[in-house]
Write a protein that holds these residues in place. Structure first.
Motif, mmCIF file in Angstrom:
data_model
loop_
_atom_site.group_PDB
_atom_site.id
_atom_site.type_symbol
_atom_site.label_atom_id
_atom_site.label_comp_id
_atom_site.label_asym_id
_atom_site.label_seq_id
_atom_site.Cartn_x
_atom_site.Cartn_y
_atom_site.Cartn_z
ATOM 1 N N CYS A 40 0.824 -1.220 0.000
ATOM 2 C CA CYS A 40 0.000 0.000 0.000
ATOM 3 C C CYS A 40 0.853 1.264 0.000
ATOM 4 C CB CYS A 40 -0.928 0.001 1.219
ATOM 5 S SG CYS A 40 -2.035 -1.410 1.323
ATOM 6 N N GLY A 41 2.026 1.194 -0.623
ATOM 7 C CA GLY A 41 2.915 2.343 -0.690
ATOM 8 C C GLY A 41 2.449 3.385 -1.680
ATOM 9 N N GLN A 42 3.336 4.327 -2.001
ATOM 10 C CA GLN A 42 2.982 5.447 -2.871
ATOM 11 C C GLN A 42 2.574 4.992 -4.263
ATOM 12 O OE1 GLN A 42 2.404 8.439 -2.228
ATOM 13 N NE2 GLN A 42 2.577 9.611 -4.132
ATOM 14 N N TYR A 64 -3.403 -5.004 2.217
ATOM 15 C CA TYR A 64 -2.408 -5.396 3.222
ATOM 16 C C TYR A 64 -1.073 -4.742 2.908
ATOM 17 C CZ TYR A 64 1.335 -8.046 5.414
ATOM 18 O OH TYR A 64 2.467 -8.377 6.106
ATOM 19 N N ASP A 65 -0.367 -4.351 3.968
ATOM 20 C CA ASP A 65 1.004 -3.883 3.850
ATOM 21 C C ASP A 65 1.724 -4.241 5.144
ATOM 22 O OD1 ASP A 65 2.525 -1.527 1.959
ATOM 23 O OD2 ASP A 65 3.370 -1.877 3.951
ATOM 24 N N ILE A 66 3.019 -4.554 5.044
ATOM 25 C CA ILE A 66 3.771 -4.881 6.251
ATOM 26 C C ILE A 66 3.866 -3.661 7.169
ATOM 27 C CG2 ILE A 66 5.112 -6.731 5.187
ATOM 28 C CD1 ILE A 66 7.421 -4.755 4.873
ATOM 29 N N ASN A 67 3.720 -2.459 6.583
ATOM 30 C CA ASN A 67 3.668 -1.227 7.362
ATOM 31 C C ASN A 67 2.203 -0.948 7.710
ATOM 32 O OD1 ASN A 67 3.350 1.646 7.935
ATOM 33 N ND2 ASN A 67 5.484 1.866 7.310
ATOM 34 N N ALA A 87 -1.448 -10.920 4.599
ATOM 35 C CA ALA A 87 -1.437 -11.114 3.152
ATOM 36 C C ALA A 87 -2.259 -12.334 2.778
ATOM 37 C CB ALA A 87 0.002 -11.273 2.660
ATOM 38 N N ARG A 88 -2.165 -13.359 3.595
ATOM 39 C CA ARG A 88 -2.926 -14.588 3.327
ATOM 40 C C ARG A 88 -4.424 -14.321 3.321
ATOM 41 N NH1 ARG A 88 -2.377 -18.861 0.355
ATOM 42 N NH2 ARG A 88 -3.708 -20.574 1.023
ATOM 43 N N GLU A 89 -4.887 -13.449 4.205
ATOM 44 C CA GLU A 89 -6.314 -13.129 4.241
ATOM 45 C C GLU A 89 -6.748 -12.387 2.982
ATOM 46 O OE1 GLU A 89 -7.872 -12.279 8.607
ATOM 47 O OE2 GLU A 89 -5.835 -11.470 8.363
ATOM 48 N N VAL A 90 -5.885 -11.543 2.443
ATOM 49 C CA VAL A 90 -6.206 -10.864 1.184
ATOM 50 C C VAL A 90 -6.313 -11.884 0.059
ATOM 51 C CG1 VAL A 90 -5.391 -9.197 -0.534
ATOM 52 C CG2 VAL A 90 -5.089 -8.714 1.902
ATOM 53 N N ILE A 91 -5.353 -12.801 0.001
ATOM 54 C CA ILE A 91 -5.299 -13.786 -1.079
ATOM 55 C C ILE A 91 -6.488 -14.742 -1.041
ATOM 56 C CG2 ILE A 91 -3.967 -15.761 -1.961
ATOM 57 C CD1 ILE A 91 -1.438 -14.190 -1.039
ATOM 58 N N THR A 92 -6.937 -15.106 0.149
ATOM 59 C CA THR A 92 -8.018 -16.093 0.273
ATOM 60 C C THR A 92 -9.400 -15.464 0.420
ATOM 61 O OG1 THR A 92 -7.666 -16.220 2.670
ATOM 62 C CG2 THR A 92 -6.478 -17.800 1.295
ATOM 63 N N ASP A 93 -9.477 -14.146 0.466
ATOM 64 C CA ASP A 93 -10.769 -13.468 0.612
ATOM 65 C C ASP A 93 -11.682 -13.831 -0.558
ATOM 66 O OD1 ASP A 93 -12.841 -11.341 0.458
ATOM 67 O OD2 ASP A 93 -11.706 -10.459 2.115
ATOM 68 N N GLU A 94 -12.879 -14.301 -0.267
ATOM 69 C CA GLU A 94 -13.793 -14.758 -1.313
ATOM 70 C C GLU A 94 -14.271 -13.626 -2.213
ATOM 71 O OE1 GLU A 94 -16.957 -16.907 0.504
ATOM 72 O OE2 GLU A 94 -15.703 -18.649 1.017
ATOM 73 N N ARG A 95 -14.220 -12.400 -1.713
ATOM 74 C CA ARG A 95 -14.653 -11.270 -2.542
ATOM 75 C C ARG A 95 -13.636 -10.965 -3.639
ATOM 76 N NH1 ARG A 95 -14.901 -6.759 1.866
ATOM 77 N NH2 ARG A 95 -12.991 -7.925 2.421
ATOM 78 N N VAL A 96 -12.383 -11.322 -3.396
ATOM 79 C CA VAL A 96 -11.286 -10.915 -4.270
ATOM 80 C C VAL A 96 -11.212 -11.820 -5.495
ATOM 81 C CG1 VAL A 96 -8.782 -10.698 -4.476
ATOM 82 C CG2 VAL A 96 -9.950 -9.895 -2.409
ATOM 83 N N ARG A 97 -11.406 -11.231 -6.649
ATOM 84 C CA ARG A 97 -11.203 -11.931 -7.918
ATOM 85 C C ARG A 97 -9.872 -11.522 -8.538
ATOM 86 N NH1 ARG A 97 -14.398 -11.200 -13.651
ATOM 87 N NH2 ARG A 97 -13.441 -12.981 -14.701
ATOM 88 N N PHE A 98 -9.503 -10.238 -8.346
ATOM 89 C CA PHE A 98 -8.276 -9.688 -8.913
ATOM 90 C C PHE A 98 -7.314 -9.351 -7.773
ATOM 91 C CE2 PHE A 98 -11.842 -8.518 -11.621
ATOM 92 C CZ PHE A 98 -11.443 -9.013 -12.859
ATOM 93 N N LEU A 99 -6.112 -9.899 -7.855
ATOM 94 C CA LEU A 99 -5.098 -9.657 -6.835
ATOM 95 C C LEU A 99 -3.990 -8.791 -7.421
ATOM 96 C CD1 LEU A 99 -3.894 -10.267 -4.010
ATOM 97 C CD2 LEU A 99 -2.750 -12.244 -5.058
ATOM 98 N N ALA A 106 11.414 -8.703 -3.562
ATOM 99 C CA ALA A 106 11.719 -10.091 -3.227
ATOM 100 C C ALA A 106 10.473 -10.898 -2.893
ATOM 101 C CB ALA A 106 12.705 -10.141 -2.054
ATOM 102 N N SER A 107 9.377 -10.229 -2.557
ATOM 103 C CA SER A 107 8.145 -10.932 -2.175
ATOM 104 C C SER A 107 7.185 -11.148 -3.337
ATOM 105 C CB SER A 107 7.419 -10.143 -1.069
ATOM 106 O OG SER A 107 6.935 -8.903 -1.573
ATOM 107 N N HIS A 108 7.460 -10.552 -4.497
ATOM 108 C CA HIS A 108 6.506 -10.594 -5.611
ATOM 109 C C HIS A 108 6.138 -12.019 -6.011
ATOM 110 C CE1 HIS A 108 7.332 -6.269 -7.276
ATOM 111 N NE2 HIS A 108 6.807 -6.275 -6.078
#
Length: 372
Positions: A40-42, A64-67, A87-99, A106-108
């Motif tokens: 969620c940076g600039q 989600y952001d580590i900050n 981050a896991r909750e964002v990825i598994t959220d049922e509403r989310v179709r586009f991530l 390094a985390s990409h």
């Protein structure tokens, strides 16, 4: 505003200020909330956020952001729940179709792999990987899941490059491409400096390597290349450096990244091209001049068009980038990153040989470092 226009300028300012008032959510709330974003940076706020919002309305569902402060301010602005999530909750959220993934480099790959396995349509900011091992894992996951994934390399989507495509497609002649980039000054504590992040080759130079591969693929991409690197300072080899690539066909690609002083208007690029009777100059993606034979064409672009918007909306658009090109440019980028880390000055490179590594196990030295 004379560079980016009113709307994006406002988003850039708000991305720095981070007002806690749900401003964008009240302006135009989409009927859908199907986008999850990690990072969620600039860039996520002012570039991804603006492009999504201006075309489709506020479709963000969770972030989600580590900050934690960045996460909460992004959530507040876009009218999302400000509860701490993973981050896991964002990825598994049922509403989310586009991530959308705009976290540290390094985390990409890890987030993209998890998103594909969860059945999401993934938009992955550059670089897609900072090691051969990561790229192998991403490639295998894409093949296994048949998932949809899009990369954040934006220069191919710029108006100037898309105009040149119509003039240069199918011209099977040697290409000369020169890119001079004045980049940001990065202090020793900047996160780009962390060894696991892949140096500025992955963080910055990958953009112009990707552009070169994209333009070469308009005709036929030569397989074998010689790569020469020159460093002005042995202590900071990944900036104030020159990279020269020459192909078996006679193509010449030259990339210079310099960062001797902070550019007031941000990264500045001058790109010169010659192929056959075509000569072209892209001036910071604000102007294109093309000479072809006795014809002269000048085009100005306002707001400045580096291609971010069309790149970001790929998951919703018919205009998509071939993933194979992105893998090829990543293989080239990782080779040059290895050269910079090791202080090498010359390397022979073959796209076909490097592609074989995507399906084979990484060697020991490839797993020892996030760059190799």
């Amino acid at each position: 505003m004379t560079i980016y226009g009113l709307g994006k300028t406002i988003f850039k300012i708000l991305g720095r200020v981070r007002p806690n008032n749900g401003f964008a959510a009240r302006l135009w709330k989409s009927g859908k909330a199907d986008i999850g974003i990690i990072g969620c940076g600039q860039f996520a706020f002012a570039t991804i956020g603006f492009s999504i919002w201006r075309r489709y309305g506020n479709r963000f569902a969770i972030c989600y952001d580590i900050n934690v402060d960045k996460q909460r301010s992004f959530a507040s602005f876009f009218g999302l729940a400000q509860d701490d999530v993973s981050a896991r909750e964002v990825i598994t959220d049922e509403r989310v179709r586009f991530l959308y993934i705009a976290s540290n480099h390094a985390s990409h790959t890890d987030y993209a792999v998890q998103g594909l396995l969860a059945g999401k349509i993934v938009y992955l900011e550059k670089p897609i990987s900072v090691s051969i091992e990561q790229l192998q894992r991403l490639n295998e996951t894409i093949r296994r899941t048949s998932g949809q994934i899009f990369a954040g390399y934006n220069r191919p989507f710029s108006a100037a490059v898309r105009h040149l495509y119509h003039l240069m497609k199918g011209v099977d002649q040697p290409l000369t491409l020169n890119c001079f980039i004045s980049g940001h000054v990065l202090g020793p504590e900047h996160w780009y400096r962390k060894p696991e992040e892949g140096t500025r080759v992955c963080g910055n130079v990958g953009h112009w390597l990707d552009l070169a591969v994209h333009m070469l693929c308009w005709s036929s991409l030569p397989d074998k290349w010689g790569i020469t690197t020159v460093y002005s300072n042995a202590m900071t080899r990944d900036e104030d450096m020159a990279i020269v690539l020459t192909s078996e066909r006679g193509d010449l690609v030259n990339i210079i990244l310099t960062a001797r002083g902070e550019p007031f208007e941000g990264i500045n690029e001058t790109i010169n091209i010659q192929q056959g009777d075509l000569i072209a100059k892209i001036d910071d993606f604000r102007q294109l001049v093309v000479w072809q034979g006795d014809k002269l064409v000048k085009r100005r672009f306002w707001p400045k068009d580096v291609g971010h918007h069309l790149a970001i909306i790929q998951p919703f658009s018919e205009e998509k980038r071939e993933w194979r090109e992105v893998e090829l440019s990543t293989l080239l980028m990782l080779c040059i990153a290895r050269m910079v880390v090791n202080g090498d000055h010359f390397c022979e490179f073959s796209f076909s040989e490097e592609q074989k590594r995507l399906t084979g196990p990484p060697s020991r030295h490839e797993t020892d470092s996030a760059i190799t």
